[in-house]
Motif scaffolding. Sequence first.
Motif, PDB file in Angstrom:
ATOM      1  N   UNK A   7      50.219  32.869  30.673  1.00 30.82           N
ATOM      2  CA  UNK A   7      49.846  32.641  29.280  1.00 30.82           C
ATOM      3  C   UNK A   7      49.007  33.814  28.772  1.00 30.82           C
ATOM      4  N   UNK A   8      48.809  33.841  27.484  1.00 29.63           N
ATOM      5  CA  UNK A   8      47.963  34.883  26.890  1.00 29.63           C
ATOM      6  C   UNK A   8      46.526  34.751  27.395  1.00 29.63           C
ATOM      7  N   UNK A   9      46.034  33.520  27.560  1.00 34.36           N
ATOM      8  CA  UNK A   9      44.683  33.316  28.087  1.00 34.36           C
ATOM      9  C   UNK A   9      44.573  33.898  29.484  1.00 34.36           C
ATOM     10  N   UNK A  10      45.572  33.653  30.330  1.00 27.63           N
ATOM     11  CA  UNK A  10      45.527  34.185  31.688  1.00 27.63           C
ATOM     12  C   UNK A  10      45.421  35.703  31.667  1.00 27.63           C
ATOM     13  N   UNK A  11      46.176  36.327  30.797  1.00 29.73           N
ATOM     14  CA  UNK A  11      46.145  37.789  30.724  1.00 29.73           C
ATOM     15  C   UNK A  11      44.751  38.290  30.375  1.00 29.73           C
ATOM     16  N   UNK A  12      44.001  37.503  29.603  1.00 35.63           N
ATOM     17  CA  UNK A  12      42.642  37.895  29.210  1.00 35.63           C
ATOM     18  C   UNK A  12      41.673  37.743  30.380  1.00 35.63           C
ATOM     19  N   UNK A  13      41.847  36.688  31.191  1.00 33.21           N
ATOM     20  CA  UNK A  13      40.895  36.403  32.272  1.00 33.21           C
ATOM     21  C   UNK A  13      41.455  36.720  33.665  1.00 33.21           C
ATOM     22  N   UNK A  14      42.529  37.472  33.727  1.00 30.78           N
ATOM     23  CA  UNK A  14      43.198  37.745  35.004  1.00 30.78           C
ATOM     24  C   UNK A  14      42.257  38.353  36.045  1.00 30.78           C
ATOM     25  N   UNK A  15      41.427  39.296  35.648  1.00 24.67           N
ATOM     26  CA  UNK A  15      40.509  39.940  36.592  1.00 24.67           C
ATOM     27  C   UNK A  15      39.568  38.906  37.212  1.00 24.67           C
ATOM     28  N   UNK A  16      39.023  38.023  36.397  1.00 26.69           N
ATOM     29  CA  UNK A  16      38.114  36.997  36.884  1.00 26.69           C
ATOM     30  C   UNK A  16      38.836  36.008  37.806  1.00 26.69           C
ATOM     31  N   UNK A  37      47.953  26.608  39.820  1.00 27.23           N
ATOM     32  CA  UNK A  37      47.794  26.026  38.492  1.00 27.23           C
ATOM     33  C   UNK A  37      46.340  26.213  38.102  1.00 27.23           C
ATOM     34  N   UNK A  38      46.137  26.721  36.916  1.00 22.48           N
ATOM     35  CA  UNK A  38      44.782  26.961  36.422  1.00 22.48           C
ATOM     36  C   UNK A  38      44.621  26.245  35.097  1.00 22.48           C
ATOM     37  N   UNK A  39      43.616  25.394  35.020  1.00 23.15           N
ATOM     38  CA  UNK A  39      43.307  24.698  33.776  1.00 23.15           C
ATOM     39  C   UNK A  39      41.916  25.120  33.329  1.00 23.15           C
ATOM     40  N   UNK A  40      41.781  25.404  32.069  1.00 21.74           N
ATOM     41  CA  UNK A  40      40.487  25.757  31.494  1.00 21.74           C
ATOM     42  C   UNK A  40      40.184  24.727  30.421  1.00 21.74           C
ATOM     43  N   UNK A  41      39.019  24.093  30.523  1.00 25.96           N
ATOM     44  CA  UNK A  41      38.628  23.088  29.537  1.00 25.96           C
ATOM     45  C   UNK A  41      37.336  23.505  28.864  1.00 25.96           C
TER      46      UNK A  41
END
Length: 87
Positions: A7-16, A37-41
């Motif tokens: 997802x676009x969010x993953x691309x932003x936080x990929x390093x972390x 699977x990664x969920x961010x709430x």
Amino acid sequence: DNEIIYSELYKIIEKEVKEIENILRTIYNFIDGRIGVLSVAKLYKHKNITPHLDTGNRMAIGCRIHIPLDTNEKVIFNCGNTSMIYQ
């Protein structure tokens, strides 16, 4: 073929995410482990996640880890019969 879709969010936080994978690999002795699977709430002030039971195939083949990214001293995390206060 199991194509991985990021997802676009993953691309932003990929390093972390990669840093977290490395830490978990060390703690849990994963050999080729990675986050499947990664969920961010995001919870707003004075809101909570209601008690629930996680089920499904993923629970049988992996482990579930909750990592608070930003919290305060009043947060209490409950899982089963265990409660944790993040400080």
